[in-house]
Design a protein around this motif. Structure first.
Motif, PDB file in Angstrom:
ATOM      1  N   ARG A  35       0.825  -1.206   0.000  1.00  0.00           N
ATOM      2  CA  ARG A  35       0.000   0.000   0.000  1.00  0.00           C
ATOM      3  C   ARG A  35       0.860   1.257   0.000  1.00  0.00           C
ATOM      4  O   ARG A  35       1.859   1.337   0.705  1.00  0.00           O
ATOM      5  N   HIS A  36       0.439   2.235  -0.801  1.00  0.00           N
ATOM      6  CA  HIS A  36       1.039   3.572  -0.775  1.00  0.00           C
ATOM      7  C   HIS A  36       0.414   4.336   0.382  1.00  0.00           C
ATOM      8  O   HIS A  36      -0.807   4.487   0.453  1.00  0.00           O
ATOM      9  N   LEU A  45      -2.342   1.201  -4.479  1.00  0.00           N
ATOM     10  CA  LEU A  45      -1.548   0.018  -4.199  1.00  0.00           C
ATOM     11  C   LEU A  45      -0.468  -0.119  -5.254  1.00  0.00           C
ATOM     12  O   LEU A  45      -0.716   0.124  -6.445  1.00  0.00           O
ATOM     13  N   PHE A  46       0.722  -0.498  -4.842  1.00  0.00           N
ATOM     14  CA  PHE A  46       1.813  -0.774  -5.767  1.00  0.00           C
ATOM     15  C   PHE A  46       1.924  -2.288  -5.944  1.00  0.00           C
ATOM     16  O   PHE A  46       1.833  -3.046  -4.965  1.00  0.00           O
ATOM     17  N   VAL A  47       2.119  -2.705  -7.185  1.00  0.00           N
ATOM     18  CA  VAL A  47       2.210  -4.122  -7.500  1.00  0.00           C
ATOM     19  C   VAL A  47       3.484  -4.391  -8.286  1.00  0.00           C
ATOM     20  O   VAL A  47       3.762  -3.723  -9.283  1.00  0.00           O
ATOM     21  N   ASP A  48       4.259  -5.334  -7.812  1.00  0.00           N
ATOM     22  CA  ASP A  48       5.385  -5.856  -8.589  1.00  0.00           C
ATOM     23  C   ASP A  48       4.897  -7.104  -9.314  1.00  0.00           C
ATOM     24  O   ASP A  48       4.592  -8.123  -8.676  1.00  0.00           O
ATOM     25  N   TRP A  49       4.798  -7.027 -10.631  1.00  0.00           N
ATOM     26  CA  TRP A  49       4.311  -8.134 -11.434  1.00  0.00           C
ATOM     27  C   TRP A  49       5.461  -8.609 -12.326  1.00  0.00           C
ATOM     28  O   TRP A  49       5.674  -8.101 -13.400  1.00  0.00           O
ATOM     29  N   GLY A  50       6.229  -9.535 -11.795  1.00  0.00           N
ATOM     30  CA  GLY A  50       7.464  -9.903 -12.471  1.00  0.00           C
ATOM     31  C   GLY A  50       8.384  -8.696 -12.513  1.00  0.00           C
ATOM     32  O   GLY A  50       8.645  -8.063 -11.488  1.00  0.00           O
TER      33      GLY A  50
END
Length: 355
Positions: A35-36, A45-50
């Protein structure tokens, strides 16, 4: 489980979101969501997708999709601006399927850069960068107002006629709501004076353009390396069709100068742009006028309206604090900061805080 963990679980179903992103973008081995913490309205929300970095925007849990939290409306305008001169983040997907994370949401690519809130990066601490920050900011605002909004599918995005009067009415009602509780602690008669003046001096007509609604320095991102290129405009949740002069007045309310009277209690604005290397408000206005072809008529009205809106926001915060509905340490300080803002709005009206 901590309170923070519980709140995070209310924001996102990590497994369901992974299924959605897999369908949209394909599978990956590495996946993380966090969460930011700095948002004050819609949740980010920040997402690392690969190897790909994404941003999710959704309403606060439990909120309905009213004007202030309609993220699909926000997505619509950002998506419409993708191939225009207005810099925005690349959009990825949007959905109204609440079975995924419990609300509407949209996905965009994450950009990396500098957001100027309380200070300027060291790489911008020079005359050329400081002037460019100001000119890039106002040039981008002009590009929003110059946009042919019908050509990008935004012809039905709002009701531009009467926008400014509705702003005066809306924020007066917000203040009245706040005063129902806050007046028991202290009254702010100056705000009532300002509100009456705004009603009496509201322009009958104005240009009709796309407006951002919350355009200011900390809602844009710059390339952190010289020459301070503006990369993207964020937080389009208040965007609509309306009065471009209201957008300009709002931006100027955050652009302080050394000549301005200040108090130690002001919360809403940074002051680093008081350095003489930054453009003045007059210079920003002249540049906006040159690019849009509009004149900043009724400038005292629009600048006073902006500060009036800031004061109304602060008074709403103060009511929520008094009712025990917030633990934000900023909210109790509104007891004195709102009267300070009211005084500032009156100074603008009376010509004591000139453009």
């Amino acid at each position: 489980m901590t309170a923070d963990d519980d709140y995070f679980d209310r924001l996102v179903d990590v497994d369901a979101l992974a299924e959605f992103l897999t369908e949209e973008l394909g599978p990956v081995e590495e996946y993380d969501v966090y969460r930011h913490e700095e948002g004050h309205s819609n949740e980010t929300l920040f997402v690392d997708w690969g190897d790909r970095e994404l941003v999710i925007r959704r309403p606060p849990p439990g909120e309905t999709a009213d004007t202030a939290h309609d993220v699909l409306r926000e997505y619509k305008v950002i998506d419409a601006l993708q191939e225009t001169d207005v810099p925005v983040p690349p959009t990825v997907a949007a959905t109204d399927d609440h079975s995924i994370i419990g609300s509407d949401f949209y996905v965009m690519d994450r950009l990396r850069g500098a957001v100027l809130r309380d200070s300027e990066p060291e790489t911008f601490a020079n005359e050329q960068a400081r002037r460019r920050i100001g000119t890039e900011l106002v040039d981008t605002l002009a590009s929003i107002h110059e946009l042919d909004y019908e050509s990008v599918g935004l012809g039905e995005f709002g009701r531009p006629a009467g926008y400014t009067q509705r702003q005066v009415d809306r924020w007066g009602k917000q203040l009245s709501w706040a005063f129902e509780v806050t007046a028991e602690e202290r009254e702010v008669p100056t705000l009532e004076t300002v509100g009456e003046w705004l009603q009496e001096n509201c322009p009958d007509e104005h240009p009709h353009t796309l407006v951002h609604g919350d355009f200011k320095l900390d809602n844009v991102m710059f390339d952190p390396e010289p020459p301070a290129e503006l990369l993207a405009v964020f937080d389009w949740e208040m965007a609509t069709l309306g009065d471009p002069r209201a957008d300009l007045g709002w931006m100027l309310s955050y652009w302080r100068e050394e000549k301005d009277e200040t108090t130690s209690r002001e919360e809403f604005v940074s002051t680093f742009m008081t350095h003489p290397d930054y453009p003045t408000r007059e210079e920003l206005v002249e540049r906006w006028e040159d690019q849009t072809g509009y004149e900043f008529e009724h400038e005292r009205f629009y600048r006073a309206l902006a500060v009036y809106k800031l004061a109304a926001l602060g008074e709403m915060f103060f009511r929520r604090y008094l009712e025990g509905n917030s633990d934000d340490p900023m909210y109790p300080r509104m007891e004195q900061q709102v009267p300070d803002l009211a005084d500032r709005a009156l100074r603008i009206i009376e010509g004591d805080e000139p453009l």
